[in-house]
Design an enzyme around this catalytic site. Structure first.
Site, PDB file in Angstrom:
ATOM      1  N   HIS A  31     -23.564  13.074  11.472  1.00 35.25           N
ATOM      2  CA  HIS A  31     -23.578  13.201  10.249  1.00 35.25           C
ATOM      3  C   HIS A  31     -22.880  12.327   9.170  1.00 35.25           C
ATOM      4  O   HIS A  31     -23.189  11.967   8.105  1.00 35.25           O
ATOM      5  CB  HIS A  31     -23.461  14.602   9.635  1.00 35.25           C
ATOM      6  CG  HIS A  31     -23.963  15.197   8.506  1.00 35.25           C
ATOM      7  ND1 HIS A  31     -25.248  15.234   7.992  1.00 35.25           N
ATOM      8  CD2 HIS A  31     -23.193  15.584   7.088  1.00 35.25           C
ATOM      9  CE1 HIS A  31     -25.386  15.577   6.710  1.00 35.25           C
ATOM     10  NE2 HIS A  31     -23.947  15.987   6.402  1.00 35.25           N
TER      11      HIS A  31
ATOM     12  N   SER B 245     -26.414  13.149   2.310  1.00 36.43           N
ATOM     13  CA  SER B 245     -26.712  14.562   2.688  1.00 36.43           C
ATOM     14  C   SER B 245     -27.133  15.209   1.452  1.00 36.43           C
ATOM     15  O   SER B 245     -28.227  14.751   1.105  1.00 36.43           O
ATOM     16  CB  SER B 245     -25.540  15.312   3.060  1.00 36.43           C
ATOM     17  OG  SER B 245     -25.675  16.608   3.381  1.00 36.43           O
TER      18      SER B 245
ATOM     19  N   ASP C 187     -26.367  13.607  14.801  1.00 39.05           N
ATOM     20  CA  ASP C 187     -26.275  14.792  13.591  1.00 39.05           C
ATOM     21  C   ASP C 187     -26.790  16.048  14.046  1.00 39.05           C
ATOM     22  O   ASP C 187     -27.908  16.234  14.458  1.00 39.05           O
ATOM     23  CB  ASP C 187     -26.952  14.162  12.461  1.00 39.05           C
ATOM     24  CG  ASP C 187     -26.706  14.974  10.962  1.00 39.05           C
ATOM     25  OD1 ASP C 187     -26.038  16.041  11.262  1.00 39.05           O
ATOM     26  OD2 ASP C 187     -27.177  14.473  10.057  1.00 39.05           O
TER      27      ASP C 187
END
Length: 439
Positions: A390, A244, A362
């Site tokens: 995610h 991320s 995600d």
């Protein structure tokens, strides 16, 4: 403890936060110490201390055997990186791949294809509106002069990174709200294989110190923290693994240290666009309001960050510290994501091989963004995990570990230099006989 009591406590703490001006669960700075449980507390700046997990295999008493000598006619792992990047004044970007990128060597199911010979990207809207000629108007658009042109022509030696090799270090960088605990399965897996691993807690996360000033959580402040950790533990061949927001710091380090970063792995990192905080976001609310909403935010993260919301995922969210950060730090982290340099051009300049891993469920990062990243990067491989979201490293640790390990061991197929054929000896021409003479 009931959910009603938890919500009441959150509301009460929120009122105290408004009165006192500081969150009640603020983490105080820690001294720089070496702990016996494998954690190191590194003071990157005065009063700014990061917790780091540094582990590796036991030292080998005898040196490993020398590697076999390479055949001088074979270029092992050598890749010629040739690319021309042209930026026009109207915001148009043209990326031309002039060489052969070895993308076909790591192909398989859900892999990316060969890069296009030329890729055109619109960076921004041209100032003054759309200046393109209308279709059928009969007017031809004048060719625009480039604002700048970047030529990349270099050779990269990409080799297999195996466990117990003394010059290989794996760096793991988490994203917003997480901690180094999200990498537990990966850290244990690679340490068992003999790799040296380094995983820091970002400032304000995990057991790192949490300065009570918003400027401590800008991208540039956090990037300098990661630079300090990288330069402290880096060796000859370093592999950066980011998740991320942590992907941005991996990109920054790969751009700053191209000779030290050997490979990069980006997990649900998003597209190759410059960072800019959103003006209309829930994270712009006052800290005390965010603190009152923290139970709702945690539930929203569970819904968006995991493919399923069962008891297993709730336990992973809790034990993995996937989203456990104070409201002040969360607000400062989201508003501090300003990095205009990290645009498409910045990513297109990277020559390091990159593995992109994306969980198909995600809801934070659409798959189109990682596909866009794969198109912009010179040496990129995109792998999709159908059952992941995610937090794919927590949901599907075995699959992620296998993909990461295969990429670490990957190296391009050696290309033998073309053998030169011996030139034929020139033949002596005999003079033609004169008329009347015998041949």
């Amino acid at each position: 403890m009931t959910s009603e009591h938890t919500m009441l406590t959150g509301v009460t703490d929120g009122f105290f936060c408004c009165l006192l001006g500081t969150p009640p669960n603020a983490v105080r700075p820690l001294e720089s110490v070496e702990s016996s449980d494998g954690y190191t507390f590194v003071e990157v700046k005065p009063g700014r201390v990061l917790r780091v997990k540094h582990a590796g295999p036991a030292p080998i008493p005898t040196p490993p055997p020398p590697p076999p000598e390479d055949d001088p006619g074979v270029k092992t792992g050598l890749v010629r990186c040739q690319r021309r990047i042209t930026v026009y004044r109207n915001g148009r970007l043209v990326v031309e791949n002039l060489g052969r990128a070895p993308r076909a060597d790591l192909q398989g199911r859900s892999g990316s294809g060969d890069p296009p010979a030329a890729l055109e990207v619109e960076l921004a809207e041209p100032a003054g509106g759309d200046t393109r000629a209308n279709p059928g108007s009969g007017r031809r658009r004048r060719p625009r002069r480039p604002k700048r042109t970047i030529h990349i022509d270099c050779e990269q030696r990409i080799t297999s990174c195996k466990g117990a090799q003394a010059d290989v270090v794996l760096f793991f960088i988490h994203g917003v709200g997480g901690s180094l605990a999200i990498w537990k399965e990966q850290l244990d897996f690679f340490v068992r294989l003999g790799y040296e691993v380094v995983a820091p807690d970002l400032a304000g996360h995990g057991a790192s110190s949490a300065p009570q000033v918003a400027a401590a959580y800008t991208f540039y402040a956090l990037a300098e923290d990661m630079r300090a950790i990288f330069t402290r533990y880096a060796k000859k061949r370093n592999v950066l693994i980011g998740h991320s927001y942590g992907v941005s710091f991996c990109t920054f380090l790969a751009h700053e240290y191209p000779d030290l970063v050997h490979k990069v792995i980006m997990i649900n990192g998003g597209g190759p666009t410059a960072l800019e905080p959103s003006l209309c976001s829930i994270f712009n609310m006052p800290t005390c309001v965010l603190h009152c909403l923290s139970p709702c935010l945690a539930w929203s993260f569970l819904k968006a960050g995991f493919a399923r919301q069962g008891a297993k995922e709730k336990q992973l969210l809790k034990e993995g510290n996937a989203f456990n950060v104070s409201s002040f730090v969360l607000r400062a982290m989201m508003s501090g994501q300003y990095w205009p340099e990290g645009d498409e051009v910045y990513h297109a300049e990277l020559t390091v091989p990159v593995l992109l891993v994306h969980g198909m469920h995600d809801k934070f990062v659409p798959v189109e963004e990682d596909q866009r990243m794969a198109e912009i990067l010179l040496l990129a491989f995109l792998k999709l995990i159908e059952e992941g979201s995610h937090m794919v490293m927590l949901e599907c640790p075995e699959t992620v570990n296998t993909l990461l390990h295969e990429f670490l061991l990957w190296e391009p197929e050696p290309e033998a230099e073309p053998k030169l054929e011996p030139k034929p000896k020139p033949q002596l021409l005999q003079p033609e006989p004169a008329p009347g003479e015998e041949k």
